[in-house]
Write a protein that holds these residues in place. Structure first.
Motif, PDB file in Angstrom:
ATOM      1  N   THR A 267       0.851  -1.189   0.000  1.00 47.35           N
ATOM      2  CA  THR A 267       0.000   0.000   0.000  1.00 47.35           C
ATOM      3  C   THR A 267       0.887   1.239   0.000  1.00 47.35           C
ATOM      4  OG1 THR A 267      -0.109   0.235   2.415  1.00 47.35           O
ATOM      5  CG2 THR A 267      -1.718  -1.241   1.368  1.00 47.35           C
ATOM      6  N   VAL A 268       0.303   2.380  -0.319  1.00 42.24           N
ATOM      7  CA  VAL A 268       1.051   3.633  -0.283  1.00 42.24           C
ATOM      8  C   VAL A 268       1.562   3.907   1.123  1.00 42.24           C
ATOM      9  CG1 VAL A 268       0.878   6.130  -0.558  1.00 42.24           C
ATOM     10  CG2 VAL A 268      -0.146   4.620  -2.270  1.00 42.24           C
ATOM     11  N   ALA A 269       0.763   3.581   2.144  1.00 44.61           N
ATOM     12  CA  ALA A 269       1.173   3.807   3.532  1.00 44.61           C
ATOM     13  C   ALA A 269       2.412   2.982   3.888  1.00 44.61           C
ATOM     14  CB  ALA A 269       0.022   3.481   4.474  1.00 44.61           C
ATOM     15  N   ASP A 270       2.593   1.820   3.243  1.00 49.96           N
ATOM     16  CA  ASP A 270       3.755   0.967   3.527  1.00 49.96           C
ATOM     17  C   ASP A 270       5.077   1.631   3.154  1.00 49.96           C
ATOM     18  OD1 ASP A 270       2.067  -0.979   4.452  1.00 49.96           O
ATOM     19  OD2 ASP A 270       2.150  -2.198   2.618  1.00 49.96           O
ATOM     20  N   LEU A 271       5.027   2.617   2.278  1.00 55.50           N
ATOM     21  CA  LEU A 271       6.268   3.268   1.838  1.00 55.50           C
ATOM     22  C   LEU A 271       7.025   3.885   3.015  1.00 55.50           C
ATOM     23  CD1 LEU A 271       5.043   5.083  -1.400  1.00 55.50           C
ATOM     24  CD2 LEU A 271       6.560   3.097  -1.290  1.00 55.50           C
ATOM     25  N   ALA A 272       6.308   4.352   4.022  1.00 53.22           N
ATOM     26  CA  ALA A 272       6.947   5.019   5.161  1.00 53.22           C
ATOM     27  C   ALA A 272       7.917   4.097   5.893  1.00 53.22           C
ATOM     28  CB  ALA A 272       5.880   5.537   6.124  1.00 53.22           C
ATOM     29  N   GLY A 273       7.765   2.782   5.752  1.00 53.88           N
ATOM     30  CA  GLY A 273       8.664   1.847   6.418  1.00 53.88           C
ATOM     31  C   GLY A 273       9.828   1.405   5.562  1.00 53.88           C
ATOM     32  N   HIS A 274      10.028   2.056   4.404  1.00 53.04           N
ATOM     33  CA  HIS A 274      11.090   1.653   3.487  1.00 53.04           C
ATOM     34  C   HIS A 274      12.138   2.751   3.317  1.00 53.04           C
ATOM     35  CE1 HIS A 274       9.731  -2.257   1.810  1.00 53.04           C
ATOM     36  NE2 HIS A 274       8.538  -1.828   2.199  1.00 53.04           N
ATOM     37  N   SER A 275      13.247   2.360   2.704  1.00 53.87           N
ATOM     38  CA  SER A 275      14.322   3.291   2.376  1.00 53.87           C
ATOM     39  C   SER A 275      13.927   4.049   1.110  1.00 53.87           C
ATOM     40  CB  SER A 275      15.635   2.520   2.144  1.00 53.87           C
ATOM     41  OG  SER A 275      16.659   3.378   1.706  1.00 53.87           O
ATOM     42  N   LEU A 276      13.518   5.298   1.284  1.00 52.21           N
ATOM     43  CA  LEU A 276      13.025   6.076   0.158  1.00 52.21           C
ATOM     44  C   LEU A 276      14.104   7.007  -0.388  1.00 52.21           C
ATOM     45  CD1 LEU A 276       9.428   7.078   1.349  1.00 52.21           C
ATOM     46  CD2 LEU A 276      10.147   5.104  -0.013  1.00 52.21           C
ATOM     47  N   ILE A 277      14.079   7.195  -1.693  1.00 50.07           N
ATOM     48  CA  ILE A 277      15.003   8.087  -2.398  1.00 50.07           C
ATOM     49  C   ILE A 277      14.181   9.261  -2.916  1.00 50.07           C
ATOM     50  CG2 ILE A 277      16.573   8.289  -4.362  1.00 50.07           C
ATOM     51  CD1 ILE A 277      16.796   5.139  -4.163  1.00 50.07           C
ATOM     52  N   GLY A 278      14.595  10.478  -2.573  1.00 49.94           N
ATOM     53  CA  GLY A 278      13.800  11.624  -3.002  1.00 49.94           C
ATOM     54  C   GLY A 278      14.605  12.899  -3.085  1.00 49.94           C
ATOM     55  N   PHE A 279      13.896  14.007  -3.197  1.00 46.76           N
ATOM     56  CA  PHE A 279      14.505  15.310  -3.411  1.00 46.76           C
ATOM     57  C   PHE A 279      15.145  15.852  -2.136  1.00 46.76           C
ATOM     58  CE2 PHE A 279       9.954  15.686  -2.579  1.00 46.76           C
ATOM     59  CZ  PHE A 279       9.948  16.480  -1.446  1.00 46.76           C
ATOM     60  N   ASP A 280      16.057  16.799  -2.327  1.00 47.17           N
ATOM     61  CA  ASP A 280      16.644  17.522  -1.209  1.00 47.17           C
ATOM     62  C   ASP A 280      15.921  18.853  -1.014  1.00 47.17           C
ATOM     63  OD1 ASP A 280      18.397  18.130   0.874  1.00 47.17           O
ATOM     64  OD2 ASP A 280      19.839  19.076  -0.466  1.00 47.17           O
ATOM     65  N   THR A 281      15.584  19.506  -2.119  1.00 45.70           N
ATOM     66  CA  THR A 281      14.874  20.787  -2.072  1.00 45.70           C
ATOM     67  C   THR A 281      13.493  20.622  -2.700  1.00 45.70           C
ATOM     68  OG1 THR A 281      16.964  21.981  -2.304  1.00 45.70           O
ATOM     69  CG2 THR A 281      14.938  23.221  -2.731  1.00 45.70           C
ATOM     70  N   GLU A 282      12.461  20.933  -1.953  1.00 52.40           N
ATOM     71  CA  GLU A 282      11.105  20.810  -2.480  1.00 52.40           C
ATOM     72  C   GLU A 282      10.745  22.077  -3.239  1.00 52.40           C
ATOM     73  OE1 GLU A 282       6.863  19.105  -0.947  1.00 52.40           O
ATOM     74  OE2 GLU A 282       7.816  20.622   0.309  1.00 52.40           O
ATOM     75  N   THR A 283      10.666  21.960  -4.548  1.00 55.30           N
ATOM     76  CA  THR A 283      10.350  23.096  -5.404  1.00 55.30           C
ATOM     77  C   THR A 283       8.834  23.227  -5.556  1.00 55.30           C
ATOM     78  OG1 THR A 283      10.377  21.776  -7.427  1.00 55.30           O
ATOM     79  CG2 THR A 283      12.484  22.717  -6.678  1.00 55.30           C
ATOM     80  N   PRO A 284       8.354  24.387  -6.009  1.00 52.29           N
ATOM     81  CA  PRO A 284       6.915  24.533  -6.266  1.00 52.29           C
ATOM     82  C   PRO A 284       6.406  23.491  -7.262  1.00 52.29           C
ATOM     83  CG  PRO A 284       7.967  26.683  -6.212  1.00 52.29           C
ATOM     84  CD  PRO A 284       9.072  25.672  -6.147  1.00 52.29           C
ATOM     85  N   TYR A 285       7.230  23.121  -8.237  1.00 53.08           N
ATOM     86  CA  TYR A 285       6.818  22.124  -9.225  1.00 53.08           C
ATOM     87  C   TYR A 285       6.593  20.768  -8.558  1.00 53.08           C
ATOM     88  CZ  TYR A 285       6.931  19.147 -13.381  1.00 53.08           C
ATOM     89  OH  TYR A 285       6.622  18.228 -14.349  1.00 53.08           O
ATOM     90  N   ILE A 286       7.498  20.384  -7.659  1.00 55.13           N
ATOM     91  CA  ILE A 286       7.329  19.118  -6.939  1.00 55.13           C
ATOM     92  C   ILE A 286       6.078  19.152  -6.085  1.00 55.13           C
ATOM     93  CG2 ILE A 286       8.311  17.679  -5.100  1.00 55.13           C
ATOM     94  CD1 ILE A 286      11.080  18.342  -6.199  1.00 55.13           C
ATOM     95  N   ARG A 287       5.853  20.268  -5.392  1.00 56.36           N
ATOM     96  CA  ARG A 287       4.656  20.376  -4.551  1.00 56.36           C
ATOM     97  C   ARG A 287       3.384  20.274  -5.378  1.00 56.36           C
ATOM     98  NH1 ARG A 287       7.783  24.213  -1.732  1.00 56.36           N
ATOM     99  NH2 ARG A 287       6.871  25.943  -2.925  1.00 56.36           N
ATOM    100  N   SER A 288       3.402  20.835  -6.581  1.00 57.61           N
ATOM    101  CA  SER A 288       2.204  20.811  -7.417  1.00 57.61           C
ATOM    102  C   SER A 288       1.895  19.419  -7.943  1.00 57.61           C
ATOM    103  CB  SER A 288       2.374  21.775  -8.599  1.00 57.61           C
ATOM    104  OG  SER A 288       3.355  21.301  -9.515  1.00 57.61           O
ATOM    105  N   MET A 289       2.926  18.564  -8.064  1.00 53.89           N
ATOM    106  CA  MET A 289       2.731  17.224  -8.620  1.00 53.89           C
ATOM    107  C   MET A 289       2.413  16.187  -7.552  1.00 53.89           C
ATOM    108  SD  MET A 289       5.569  16.744 -11.611  1.00 53.89           S
ATOM    109  CE  MET A 289       4.906  15.099 -11.943  1.00 53.89           C
ATOM    110  N   ARG A 290       2.936  16.335  -6.343  1.00 52.08           N
ATOM    111  CA  ARG A 290       2.825  15.287  -5.333  1.00 52.08           C
ATOM    112  C   ARG A 290       1.429  15.256  -4.713  1.00 52.08           C
ATOM    113  NH1 ARG A 290       6.008  17.126  -1.446  1.00 52.08           N
ATOM    114  NH2 ARG A 290       4.263  17.636  -0.104  1.00 52.08           N
TER     115      ARG A 290
END
Length: 311
Positions: free
Chosen positions: A182-205
């Motif tokens: 499930t999407v909630a299960d992601l919180a228990g995993h090693s996630l790879i993501g951004f360092d700086t949250e840009t307005p574009y990232i916020r608009s997509m997530r």
């Protein structure tokens, strides 16, 4: 006032870019004394001090920083002039400069450009990769592949479709850490993501997605590094579906529960519509990227050809 030679501005930009006379001289293939003379001559003609001299080297003045964008505009104009002069407007030969994001330029465009090369061996491609959009009006590039609708006037733009992204992990990671159901299960995993949250990232997530900076085991703003980490088995990250499908070791996670789609545009300056070489590559991109986008979402391609609009 005597007009400074362009070569003086080019030397000035090199020093600003490299941070030292020696580094700038190497980048331009000049001797350090010659480069130093260029800087002194530019200062004399302009009647200003561009650098403070010390035993540690040159330190740019505030004025030097203010002049950089103007000198960069001159550099762009000079490069555009050279490209325009490489051949006649009606010839399928010469130079076309393309700008795209790091991921598109490194992972998606090369096979598309290779196919174009087979058709038009007389055209030389300059590929500039940056996640910051270059200014087509200033002719920093001839063609741009962008992930957002262009807003400047005097541009010809074609919307080629939406490119789908999803969560992926290497099968080694899944074997060692299990598969999120499930999407909630992601919180228990090693996630790879951004360092700086840009307005574009916020608009997509999506708002309910546990995918913020605080959740990440690896943070990077370099998309190529993010995909490399996924391939290395570091953890779970977001990747274009079309790119991930090339590696059978990458597992698509939560395919029915999570998908992002990026609008994609191919853009050029309207003045280049009569340039046969530029138009040939522009049309080639529109067809090939439409097919790539359609495949990523599992739909037949609707070619964007003849759907140009001025933006």
């Amino acid at each position: 006032m005597t007009e400074p030679d362009w070569q003086l501005y080019r030397s000035f930009l090199a020093v600003m870019r490299e941070g030292s006379l020696s580094g700038a001289a190497r980048s331009l293939g000049m001797t350090q004394p010659s480069l130093g003379r260029h800087i002194r001559e530019l200062e004399d003609i302009l009647g200003v001090s561009l650098f403070a001299r010390s035993q540690q080297g040159l330190a740019p003045t505030d004025l030097a920083h203010e002049l950089v964008p103007h000198a960069q505009a001159m550099a762009s104009a000079s490069a555009a002039l050279r490209r325009a002069a490489t051949t006649r407007k009606d010839a399928i030969a010469g130079v076309v400069r393309v700008t795209a994001s790091e991921m598109m330029g490194a992972e998606v465009l090369p096979p598309i450009l290779a196919a174009f090369r087979q058709q038009h061996p007389g055209i030389v491609i300059e590929l500039s990769l940056s996640n910051e959009p270059e200014d087509l009006l200033r002719r920093d590039a001839d063609i741009a592949v962008r992930m957002m609708r262009p807003t400047q006037g005097a541009l010809v733009a074609r919307h080629i479709g939406k490119i789908a992204l999803g969560f992926f992990a290497h099968k080694r990671y899944i074997e060692a850490n299990g598969r999120p159901e499930t999407v909630a299960d992601l919180a228990g995993h090693s996630l790879i993501g951004f360092d700086t949250e840009t307005p574009y990232i916020r608009s997509m997530r999506p708002a309910d997605l546990p995918y913020t900076r605080e959740h990440f085991a690896l943070r990077t703003d370099n998309d190529l590094a993010s995909v490399a980490a996924i391939r290395a088995g570091y953890g779970i990250g977001i990747c274009q579906i079309g790119i991930a499908r090339r590696d059978s070791n990458l597992i698509h996670l939560l395919p029915g529960r999570f998908t992002l789609q990026m609008d994609t545009w191919v853009v050029m300056h309207e003045d280049l519509r009569r340039s046969v070489r530029t138009r040939a590559l522009y049309d080639h991109f529109c067809v090939a990227l439409s097919e790539y986008a359609a495949q990523s979402i599992g739909r037949p391609a609707k070619h964007a050809k003849n759907q140009g609009s001025r933006r």
